[in-house]
Design a protein around this motif. Sequence first.
Motif, short mmCIF file in Angstrom:
data_model
loop_
_atom_site.label_atom_id
_atom_site.label_comp_id
_atom_site.label_asym_id
_atom_site.label_seq_id
_atom_site.Cartn_x
_atom_site.Cartn_y
_atom_site.Cartn_z
N ALA A 1 36.94 -12.84 -11.89
CA ALA A 1 36.90 -11.53 -11.23
C ALA A 1 38.23 -11.22 -10.55
CB ALA A 1 35.76 -11.49 -10.22
N ALA A 2 38.81 -12.22 -9.89
CA ALA A 2 40.09 -12.02 -9.21
C ALA A 2 41.18 -11.69 -10.22
CB ALA A 2 40.46 -13.26 -8.41
N ARG A 3 41.18 -12.36 -11.36
CA ARG A 3 42.18 -12.09 -12.40
C ARG A 3 42.02 -10.68 -12.95
NH1 ARG A 3 44.83 -16.76 -13.82
NH2 ARG A 3 43.80 -18.72 -13.19
N LEU A 4 40.77 -10.27 -13.16
CA LEU A 4 40.53 -8.94 -13.70
C LEU A 4 41.01 -7.85 -12.73
CD1 LEU A 4 36.98 -9.39 -15.28
CD2 LEU A 4 39.14 -9.07 -16.49
N PHE A 5 40.72 -8.03 -11.44
CA PHE A 5 41.18 -7.05 -10.47
C PHE A 5 42.70 -7.04 -10.38
CE2 PHE A 5 36.83 -6.64 -9.00
CZ PHE A 5 36.80 -5.34 -8.53
#
Length: 344
Positions: free
Chosen positions: A33-37
């Motif tokens: 999720a952090a990478r996607l954001f």
Amino acid sequence: MTIHMETSGTRNTGAATPIAAPRRVEITGTSVAARLFGWGSRLTVRPVIAAWATEPRLPWPACLVDAVAGALPGLAGTRNTSIRLPKCRAEWIAPTDRSTETDGRAVLYTHGGGFMAGGLNTHRRLAARIGRSCRADVLAVNYRMLPRYSIDEAIEDGLDGYRYLLGRGYAPQDIVIAGDSAGGFLAFSIALAARDRGLPLPGSIVGMSPLTDLDPTGKLAHPNVDRCAVIPAAALRRLVESSDRADARRGGSDRISPVDADLRGLPPVLIQVGSTEMIVADAELMAQRLAAAGVDCELQVWHNQLHVFHIVADAVPEAARAIEAIGTWYDQIVSHRSEHATVG
């Protein structure tokens, strides 16, 4: 998630005894999720800010961001009440669940947005989460912003918010001044202004990805200048220009950045920052200068997190954990203060 403590200084509650180094805590591990954001921000937010930096005099609807965010619901279990300060609005955020004990604590919150965007709506859920983590009521200040008003006026609004909390009976040692990005600059500036005006100091300060130096030189020279997923280099220069113009309209300013201020006597400080953001240069410098001034400071560096990653706590687990870490750190500060008072 891995937590690694690199350096450790002796805990200090504000005495002017130099500390060798701030406590630096590295939190590694990056969720999907952090990478996607991070990728999403690089493709959307950063280009918009870069476009503004290219043509800053165009009628950019900065206020539209906060207006659109007004559709977001408040955090469950909290009640929001509009407050009027002398020259701006503010919002009181308090728990509705009677089982949630705030212990007489309060957070004074100043939002980020480069001193010219964001507001109560964009940061309402974040401010409420911090209040919940610290078991505190929250006063979020909708301070006056660039380009119409100066940063000095924003600091005055924050100081009015601090006076409001004192007037409501909150003990200064039970008040946390917290802010993100430009709001972090204000958080430190408000505490320094309170000290210089003869007001009692707050109990602690929290800066999330805090801007602490308006001089962009250190940030532009940092390796993260091209890695930051949110802030393009040109935006830093435009911010300084906008601030200078606002100061000129008021006949000038003797304001200095928090990193250049006399930091002696400030209360314990927590700084959280993402490892790849440009603002890490400010966070590290501020932590070093706080330690040199004898101030208890903990610097938490969260691996691969974007600028003010806390604001996506609904979707990114590291953001939620960072906010929980604020409450844990604050409880430790309160516990240490109580132990010290008992021994004394």
